[in-house]
Structures are given as C-alpha cells and as structure tokens.
Design a protein around this motif. Structure first.
Motif, mmCIF file in Angstrom:
data_model
loop_
_atom_site.group_PDB
_atom_site.id
_atom_site.type_symbol
_atom_site.label_atom_id
_atom_site.label_comp_id
_atom_site.label_asym_id
_atom_site.label_seq_id
_atom_site.Cartn_x
_atom_site.Cartn_y
_atom_site.Cartn_z
ATOM 1 N N ASN A 66 8.676 1.876 0.766
ATOM 2 C CA ASN A 66 7.374 2.367 0.301
ATOM 3 C C ASN A 66 6.343 1.230 0.306
ATOM 4 O O ASN A 66 5.731 0.876 -0.713
ATOM 5 N N THR A 67 6.140 0.705 1.458
ATOM 6 C CA THR A 67 5.358 -0.516 1.681
ATOM 7 C C THR A 67 3.931 -0.419 1.144
ATOM 8 O O THR A 67 3.227 0.561 1.394
ATOM 9 N N ASP A 68 3.532 -1.441 0.396
ATOM 10 C CA ASP A 68 2.156 -1.634 -0.082
ATOM 11 C C ASP A 68 1.663 -0.544 -1.034
ATOM 12 O O ASP A 68 0.458 -0.434 -1.290
ATOM 13 N N ALA A 69 2.558 0.276 -1.569
ATOM 14 C CA ALA A 69 2.124 1.363 -2.456
ATOM 15 C C ALA A 69 1.640 0.814 -3.800
ATOM 16 O O ALA A 69 2.384 0.130 -4.501
ATOM 17 N N THR A 70 0.394 1.106 -4.141
ATOM 18 C CA THR A 70 -0.163 0.726 -5.448
ATOM 19 C C THR A 70 -0.731 1.926 -6.197
ATOM 20 O O THR A 70 -0.872 1.878 -7.409
ATOM 21 N N ASN A 71 -1.096 2.969 -5.453
ATOM 22 C CA ASN A 71 -1.758 4.147 -6.025
ATOM 23 C C ASN A 71 -2.998 3.760 -6.839
ATOM 24 O O ASN A 71 -3.339 4.422 -7.834
ATOM 25 N N SER A 72 -3.675 2.721 -6.434
ATOM 26 C CA SER A 72 -4.848 2.264 -7.177
ATOM 27 C C SER A 72 -5.977 3.284 -7.171
ATOM 28 O O SER A 72 -6.846 3.272 -8.041
ATOM 29 N N SER A 73 -5.968 4.196 -6.213
ATOM 30 C CA SER A 73 -7.006 5.235 -6.149
ATOM 31 C C SER A 73 -6.711 6.390 -7.094
ATOM 32 O O SER A 73 -7.604 7.169 -7.430
#
Length: 236
Positions: free
Chosen positions: A163-170
């Motif tokens: 799940n590369t680079d997943a931050t869900n910052s949005s």
C-alpha cells in the motif's frame, strides 16, 4: 335449544375475534413491509451523505456507493452469473465475488449503463463525477503522480501490502474494491480501487484507479460492461 343457541353465538363470536386478529396482523405486516422498502431506498443514501469530506472546492463521499435502487425507487438489476453479465448491454450491479459482506466495506460494482441511467444512480444532491471533476481533484492533490497516496486508506486492512505512499491526508479513504471484467470475471481485489466517471470515450468510459504498489492515480477508459466502484460528488 337455549344451550345450543348459546353455544352457537359463542362460536360465532370466537370466529369473529379470530378473523379480526388475522386482519390486524395482515395490516401490520403490510405496514412493516412498506417501511422496509422505504428504508432500502434511503438508508444507504443518508449514510453516504453523512460521510463526506471537502477536498479543495469539492465535496466527495468517503465511501463507495452501495445502493440497489435508482433515485426514483426503481430497482437496479443484480447480475451474479458470468454469461448475462457479458451479453446484457443494460444497467446492472454486483458485489465482488457475489459476497454480501463485501458491500458494507467496498460498496457495489456497477456497469456504466447504470451510471448513465436517467433515473439517477446518485442520491439527491449528488452526482457521478465527470472526467474533468476527477482531474480537478487530482490536480488539487498535487497531480496524478502523487495524488493516489493522499486518497488511499492507510494500512493493509483493505489493501494488499505494501500500500505504497498511503497517507489518506485528503480524507478520501479509497479502498481496493477490485472490479468485474466485462466477461464476468472478478479481478484485482485488494490491489486496485476504481471509480467511474460520467464521461464517455466512444464505446468506452473514463475512470480513475488507485494502486496498491504506488502513490499515483491512473486515468483510463474501460468497457461500459465492466463493473467498477462509484464515488459521488456533491452538486454545486
């Protein structure tokens, strides 16, 4: 004679009481059934509308659509078997692998004919995003190369590792719901999360895809018979 008459009257009263009781039960059952039909139409819509996030100038739902009726209450056909999914050029939906539990987490998979139906797939006040509205979203989040990580739910509960680079910052909270190919085959569960657009490209229609192995957003066009997730955007 008096005893016979008295017994006859008692029997008649008993029959009337039973008849009335049955009638009351029948009416109550009908009322409950009607209420359940109404709830089937509205519950998911209300839940989805309550789970939304503002990203830039847009307001997006944070869950994939999970309704089986159009806005006017008409039922959308569910198709489980591969052959009718392939040959029917009409509106339809399914759950991934036809497993009921997947609906609550991943939503339903719809073909594009359901997207384009004039009865309205999206709840009132919402619509299916156009290709250009998807572009507005990904541009605001830094462009296709990095927007996906900001849109994906973190962790591996609903994504395959890494799940590369997943931050869900949005706050978009994208999940890897997979898809159903036009042949009827189910594919890519845990790997990719798609979202239809309302925009056509000849015999195809545009979509966006989030990926388990990078932080980008892929733009492509799919066969209109494909089963893909739906995210709604609020009307202006």
């Amino acid at each position: 004679m008096k005893t016979t008459t008295r017994n006859g009257i008692a029997a008649l009263l008993l029959l009337l009481a039973i008849s009335c009781k049955k009638e009351n039960i029948s009416v109550q059952t009908t009322s409950i059934t009607s209420e359940r039909v109404t709830q089937d139409i509205l519950t998911d819509d209300k839940d989805l509308a309550a789970n939304s996030v503002k990203i830039g100038t847009q307001i997006w739902m944070t869950k994939n659509l999970n309704v089986n009726r159009y806005r006017n209450g008409d039922t959308i056909p569910q198709v489980k078997h591969n052959t009718p999914w392939l040959i029917l050029y009409q509106d339809k939906w399914c759950l991934y692998n036809n497993e009921r539990a997947n609906g609550a987490v991943y939503g339903k998979l719809y073909n594009w004919y359901a997207i384009n139906d004039p009865r309205g797939l999206a709840p009132p006040g919402w619509h299916i995003p156009s290709d250009s509205e998807w572009t507005i979203l990904t541009t605001f989040l830094g462009g296709d190369a990095v927007a996906g990580g900001k849109m994906k739910e973190t962790g591996t509960a609903h994504w395959l590792s890494p799940n590369t680079d997943a931050t869900n910052s949005s706050g978009f909270t994208g999940v890897a719901a997979g898809n159903r190919y036009n042949t009827g085959s189910f594919l890519y569960f845990g790997m990719y999360g798609w979202g239809w657009s309302s925009s056509e490209s000849n015999d195809l229609a545009w979509y966006r895809r989030l990926n388990y192995n990078d932080g980008g957003v892929f733009r492509g066009a799919a066969d209109k018979r494909d089963g893909i997730s739906v995210r709604c955007i609020r009307d202006n």
